[in-house]
Design a protein around this motif. Structure first.
Motif, PDB file in Angstrom:
ATOM      1  N   ASP A  16       2.074   1.919  -3.277  1.00 14.01           N
ATOM      2  CA  ASP A  16       1.024   2.435  -4.158  1.00 14.01           C
ATOM      3  C   ASP A  16       0.853   3.929  -4.008  1.00 14.01           C
ATOM      4  O   ASP A  16       0.568   4.633  -4.971  1.00 14.01           O
ATOM      5  CB  ASP A  16      -0.315   1.771  -3.841  1.00 14.01           C
ATOM      6  N   GLN A  17       1.013   4.419  -2.773  1.00 18.05           N
ATOM      7  CA  GLN A  17       0.838   5.856  -2.585  1.00 18.05           C
ATOM      8  C   GLN A  17       1.836   6.620  -3.426  1.00 18.05           C
ATOM      9  O   GLN A  17       1.543   7.686  -3.942  1.00 18.05           O
ATOM     10  CB  GLN A  17       1.066   6.248  -1.113  1.00 18.05           C
ATOM     11  N   ALA A  75      -0.634   2.031  -9.668  1.00 19.63           N
ATOM     12  CA  ALA A  75      -1.398   1.204  -8.731  1.00 19.63           C
ATOM     13  C   ALA A  75      -2.804   0.981  -9.227  1.00 19.63           C
ATOM     14  O   ALA A  75      -3.412  -0.044  -8.946  1.00 19.63           O
ATOM     15  CB  ALA A  75      -1.430   1.876  -7.371  1.00 19.63           C
ATOM     16  N   ARG A  76      -3.322   1.915  -9.992  1.00 17.29           N
ATOM     17  CA  ARG A  76      -4.694   1.755 -10.454  1.00 17.29           C
ATOM     18  C   ARG A  76      -4.836   0.634 -11.461  1.00 17.29           C
ATOM     19  O   ARG A  76      -5.928   0.130 -11.675  1.00 17.29           O
ATOM     20  CB  ARG A  76      -5.208   3.055 -11.071  1.00 17.29           C
ATOM     21  N   ASN A  97       3.036   5.824  -6.272  1.00 17.55           N
ATOM     22  CA  ASN A  97       2.805   5.789  -7.715  1.00 17.55           C
ATOM     23  C   ASN A  97       1.351   5.425  -8.001  1.00 17.55           C
ATOM     24  O   ASN A  97       1.076   4.314  -8.419  1.00 17.55           O
ATOM     25  CB  ASN A  97       3.743   4.750  -8.331  1.00 17.55           C
ATOM     26  N   PRO A  98       0.429   6.330  -7.757  1.00 14.35           N
ATOM     27  CA  PRO A  98      -0.991   5.957  -7.816  1.00 14.35           C
ATOM     28  C   PRO A  98      -1.458   5.555  -9.209  1.00 14.35           C
ATOM     29  O   PRO A  98      -2.326   4.714  -9.352  1.00 14.35           O
ATOM     30  CB  PRO A  98      -1.722   7.215  -7.341  1.00 14.35           C
ATOM     31  N   ARG A  99      -0.819   6.097 -10.244  1.00 11.49           N
ATOM     32  CA  ARG A  99      -1.269   5.749 -11.591  1.00 11.49           C
ATOM     33  C   ARG A  99      -1.050   4.283 -11.883  1.00 11.49           C
ATOM     34  O   ARG A  99      -1.908   3.573 -12.380  1.00 11.49           O
ATOM     35  CB  ARG A  99      -0.471   6.550 -12.594  1.00 11.49           C
ATOM     36  N   GLU A 123       0.834  -1.200   0.000  1.00 10.80           N
ATOM     37  CA  GLU A 123       0.000   0.000   0.000  1.00 10.80           C
ATOM     38  C   GLU A 123       0.865   1.246   0.000  1.00 10.80           C
ATOM     39  O   GLU A 123       0.573   2.232  -0.692  1.00 10.80           O
ATOM     40  CB  GLU A 123      -0.866   0.004   1.261  1.00 10.80           C
TER      41      GLU A 123
END
Lengths: 552, 421
Positions: free
Chosen positions: B176-177, B183-184, B179-181, B173
């Protein structure tokens, strides 16, 4: 030269005296390549190969129209997606659960574009359920769709006696004749259907030992090992034979199981053009001279992966040339005879017999029992060291269940029939019937003017359709005439080369083949499928005259 | 230059195709079973009671199953001569898929023709390069091969250790923060087994479901050993724990253990399962299951539905032998009391794995000479990610009587005493 057939620059030079290895060959004199026919045996498969390559070019207008067809399909696909997204059209596809809507989506929209928009339209031509034995004729369950192929409904009726041109039943062993199956029924009664254990634990039955000995005897090698699934035979044994630091040279059009096995092994994979010896030789040379890509160390082993008959093309591997290449460069050869075992060769022993070669020339002989023997499973055969190694190190022997006994018995009885051990000549008759049917079928199709790929002796006959619209039309109209065919398009074939694939069987009678050919004739005219610009005349000896030149 | 090239080609010597295998490699001299591997089995010429085949519900020898298979043989012959897409779909396959879906109470089921290929084809159909999979360390080899074929990022967590898994999920998690793109679009999966083949343990499913919704990962459950064993009606670990089956994205099992047939199946919601019909490699590119095996599986399912008390009986027997095998000096019993496949491991190793294996072989031989067929658990030493210690596999089936169970326990005690002392 130590080798009777030496390789130089990818062309084979033969000494005419040493003709026990090959029945025909190519000789290069003054830059002219011609085919040699020896002793009246016109098994000129190699010389015919060059002839068939001609057919691959479709007329230009066909290629253009094919692209236009796909373009129109794509545009409508986008239109439909747009309408679905805006709610103008009903969504028919299953969707994600409410509770999981905020999870990362399981499928990307784009991956499924082709499936949703192009495949769905003609989906009714695949996965057709049958309810009888897959012999030369079968019974299809009638399926209708109310919403353009999104869902199907069975009406409960069956379409009886549809001529089967799609099942891999080359020698006709998919039969329900009680006499033929009586040993299988007996073994089923004795053993039951399951094994519930792996080969190395408690799963080796006496039936498996019997089968392995018979397979080794049939192929003329020292030892063999059988596995429960043909696909898994490749994907579980190639990683046991090669690992990191080895090189795999694999043909362009190899089957998915070979590709998966090669990837799982962790070795480096290089692809050579389909059946192209020059490409293979140049790869071999580079590999030995330059070694591994970064460290420049020598490769541990080099393995060449080829198939006997390629199922989408119908072409036969150029075995003699590959064997001499492998001898010169000290590589190993893995031959996957899934379609060719039982189907080619004078007594049905595969491409090795077809070319008159010695089974010891091929290091690993692999094949499946699904196609010609009407059963399931696969085998690997070769020298005793190889098979012993596989017994101890194959993934399948340690973790996967062994073959089921009634299926093993079916293979035993089919093989005994082929080898003549049951006292009849039925096996040999089947092989010869298959050869006759194949040649007849192919000859008539050539005469009619269709584009057919592949070797004249291969029972797999791909008939090119090219345009995507014709795929659906062809299959549906053939079904209306009570003939079941298999059509294949992208992604199993290149995008412009959609085709219908016929599998000729020894169980087909001349009348059945004639029915199919007449139907094809009519349909060919109706759908304009006769693209061939070179229609072969019915008297080949008249136009082949130019090939008979004086030697020396 | 050309001369040098020719020389290099002449000089190069490859390794032999296969390294030589020593004659007394333990796997080379395996047990040959004459006749069917049923309750009374003839191994290497000796008659024994079978404690080694995974025939949990005793359906291998069942008359009704055999008759169903015979009827199917008369109608369909043996093989299907084609993959599912090309006239290899028989009405028995469709019927079996419907029955399995109804039995497991899911929307849809899909059948594979080989048990190993089931999970090994299912995982790469969903998880591709760039996706993340959290796997238990003790996952079986088929799962490992499926993960290898999928080329995804694999994160192993300690066996049944939920805190370690949660820690890994938290780390993910945090990533993911950053690199949110990315992670989506990266899919996340947890792959666990219901009853682990390598250790006989059960996975803590309710906690896993909680983690699933907290961190938004999908769960793939492999139920080869627990299908037909756990739960009131044999529906597996979801019934055992009373979990809603829709919470699990995919359940995969093979029919080679309880159903005494060959092959495997995956079941779940149509949204998930339908995808495999076009992208499961073992489904699309391989011939379909021979119809006689499918008919045998349908009949076996019928029997399972008609006699739901057989599961309770099996669990009683498992608990009995688990109790009886406690306290054998030199051996420890690994596995849950209600698991029908236990392991007997040495309490202290003799130093090297080879010696352990030889010692266990002597124990197994002693038992076989006295009428109890056992086997060692086999692994490929070099290929496994986390190799379990050598052990003897003890399998309990519903056909074994209580006297036989007690006899087996006492024989193992004797063997342990005579060999280890």
């Amino acid at each position: 030269m130590a080798n009777p057939s030496a390789v130089c620059n990818g062309h084979l030079h033969y000494h005419h005296k040493q003709n026990n290895l090959l029945k025909s060959g190519i000789s290069k004199k003054n830059g002219v390549t011609k085919g040699i026919k020896k002793n009246g045996v016109s098994n000129g498969s190699l010389s015919k190969k060059a002839f068939i390559e001609h057919f691959e070019q479709a007329p230009m207008y066909v290629a253009v129209l094919t692209f236009v067809g796909f373009g129109v399909g794509t545009i409508f696909g986008y239109l439909r997606d747009f309408m679905r997204a805006w709610g103008l059209e009903k969504r028919n596809i299953a969707t994600e659960r409410e509770q999981q809507k905020d999870f990362v989506p399981l499928y990307q929209d784009f991956e499924n574009f082709y499936t949703r928009n192009l495949y769905m339209r003609i989906r009714d031509n695949w996965n057709r359920p049958i309810c009888s034995v897959p012999g030369p004729q079968f019974d299809l369950m009638e399926r209708v769709t109310d919403d353009y192929n999104w869902t199907f409904r069975f009406t409960g009726r069956t379409i009886k006696n549809v001529i089967n041109m799609g099942s891999y039943n080359y020698l006709g062993f998919a039969e329900t004749d009680a006499n033929a199956l009586k040993t299988v029924a007996k073994e089923l009664e004795k053993y039951g259907t399951g094994i519930c254990s792996t080969r190395q634990e408690m799963g080796t039955l006496d039936k498996h030992i019997e089968l392995e000995k018979l397979v080794a005897r049939f192929l003329g090698v020292e030892d063999a090992m059988v596995f429960g699934m043909g696909f898994a035979t490749n994907s579980m044994n190639i990683p046991a034979l090669v690992g990191k630091g080895c090189l795999i040279l694999s043909d362009e059009l190899n089957h998915t199981s070979l590709v998966l096995g090669a990837r799982l092994s962790g070795a480096t994979i290089r692809i050579f053009k389909h059946n192209n010896i020059q490409s293979l030789e140049s790869l071999l040379k580079d590999a030995i001279i330059y070694g591994q890509p970064r460290s420049r160390r020598a490769w541990r082993k080099i393995i060449i992966l080829v198939e006997g008959i390629y199922s989408m093309e119908g072409s036969i591997v150029r075995l003699p040339e590959i064997v001499s290449l492998k001898r010169k460069y000290k590589a190993y050869l893995y031959l996957d005879e899934a379609h060719s075992i039982g189907a080619v060769g004078a007594t049905g022993r595969g491409v090795v017999e077809y070319f008159g070669m010695n089974p010891d020339d091929v290091d690993v002989l692999m094949g499946t029992f699904t196609k010609s023997f009407g059963a399931a499973g696969g085998y690997i055969a070769g020298k005793k060291d190889l098979v012993d190694f596989l017994r101890t190190h194959s993934h399948s022997a340690v973790y996967a269940t062994s073959m089921c006994p009634p299926v093993a018995e079916q293979i035993i009885r089919a093989m005994k029939c082929l080898m003549g051990l049951d006292g009849t000549t039925q096996g040999l008759q089947r092989v010869q019937k298959l050869g006759k049917n194949t040649r007849y079928f192919r000859r008539r199709l050539h005469e009619m003017g269709f584009i057919i790929y592949g070797n004249d002796d291969s029972p797999v006959v791909p008939l090119l359709l090219f345009m995507p619209g014709k795929i659906g039309a062809f299959a549906r109209r053939m079904l209306e005439k009570n003939i079941g065919v298999v059509v294949v398009g992208f992604p199993a074939t290149p995008i412009t080369e959609s085709r219908a694939r016929f599998c000729v069987s020894a169980a087909h009678t001349r009348e059945m083949l004639d029915t199919v050919l007449n139907a094809l004739d009519e349909l060919g005219d109706f759908l304009q499928l006769k693209y061939s610009r070179y229609s072969k005349s019915a008297h080949p000896e008249l136009y082949e005259e130019t090939r008979f030149e004086l030697d020396d | 230059s050309l001369q040098e090239k020719e020389e290099l080609i002449e000089e190069w010597q490859p390794e032999p195709l296969v390294p030589p295998v020593s004659k007394d490699h333990p796997a080379l001299n395996y047990n040959i079973v004459s006749g069917p591997p049923t309750h009374k089995i003839t191994v290497n010429g000796k008659e024994c009671i079978n404690f080694a085949s995974f025939n949990f519900l005793g359906l291998l020898d069942n008359e009704k199953v055999k008759n169903a298979a015979q009827a199917s043989l008369k109608k369909y012959g043996v093989g299907t001569c084609g993959p599912r897409g090309f006239y290899g779909t028989f009405d028995v396959h469709l019927e079996l898929e419907e029955r399995l879906a109804k039995f497991m109470r899911t929307e849809e089921a899909i059948i594979y023709s080989y048990g190993f290929a089931t999970i090994a084809s299912a995982i790469p159909a969903y998880s591709k390069r760039g996706d993340i999979v959290f796997v238990d360390e003790a996952a079986c080899f088929a799962i490992q091969k499926g993960l290898q074929a999928s080329r995804s990022n694999i994160k192993l967590f300690k066996h049944n250790d939920m805190t370690h898994l949660e820690q890994l999920l938290k780390e993910q998690e945090a990533e993911d923060q950053k690199n949110p793109r990315k992670a989506r679009v990266t899919r996340r999966f947890i792959v666990v087994e219901g009853l682990y083949m390598n250790t006989g343990d059960i996975c803590p499913l309710p906690e896993l479901i909680k983690l699933k919704y907290k961190y938004k990962v999908r769960i793939f459950l492999e139920e080869s050993l627990s299908f037909g064993v756990l739960g009131e009606h044999g529906r597996g670990i979801t019934e055992h724990f009373g979990v809603n089956i829709d919470d699990i994205d995919l359940i995969s099992a093979n029919m080679e253990n309880s159903l005494a047939s060959i092959g495997g199946f995956c079941c779940g919601r149509s949204f998930v399962i339908d995808h495999q019909r076009l992208s499961g490699q073992g489904y699309c590119f391989s011939a379909s299951l021979p119809p006689l095996l499918a008919a045998a599986a349908i009949e076996a399912l019928n029997i399972m539905e008609d006699n739901p008390d057989v599961f309770q009986t099996l669990q009683e027997k498992c608990k009995r032998i688990h109790r009886a095998l406690q306290g054998i000096s030199g051996f420890k019993v690994v596995g849950e009391p209600f698991s029908p496949a236990l392991h007997l491991q040495l309490e202290e190793s003799c130093g090297s794995r080879e010696n352990d294996v030889k010692l266990l072989k002597r124990v197994v031989d002693y038992c076989m000479n006295n009428g109890i067929a056992l086997t060692q658990a086999r692994y490929l030493e070099k290929e496994e990610k986390c190799l379990p210690p050598p052990s003897i596999r003890v399998v309990i089936t519903v056909e074994q009587t209580e006297q036989e169970l007690d006899r087996a326990a006492s024989l193992i005690k004797e063997a342990a005493q005579s060999v280890l002392n």
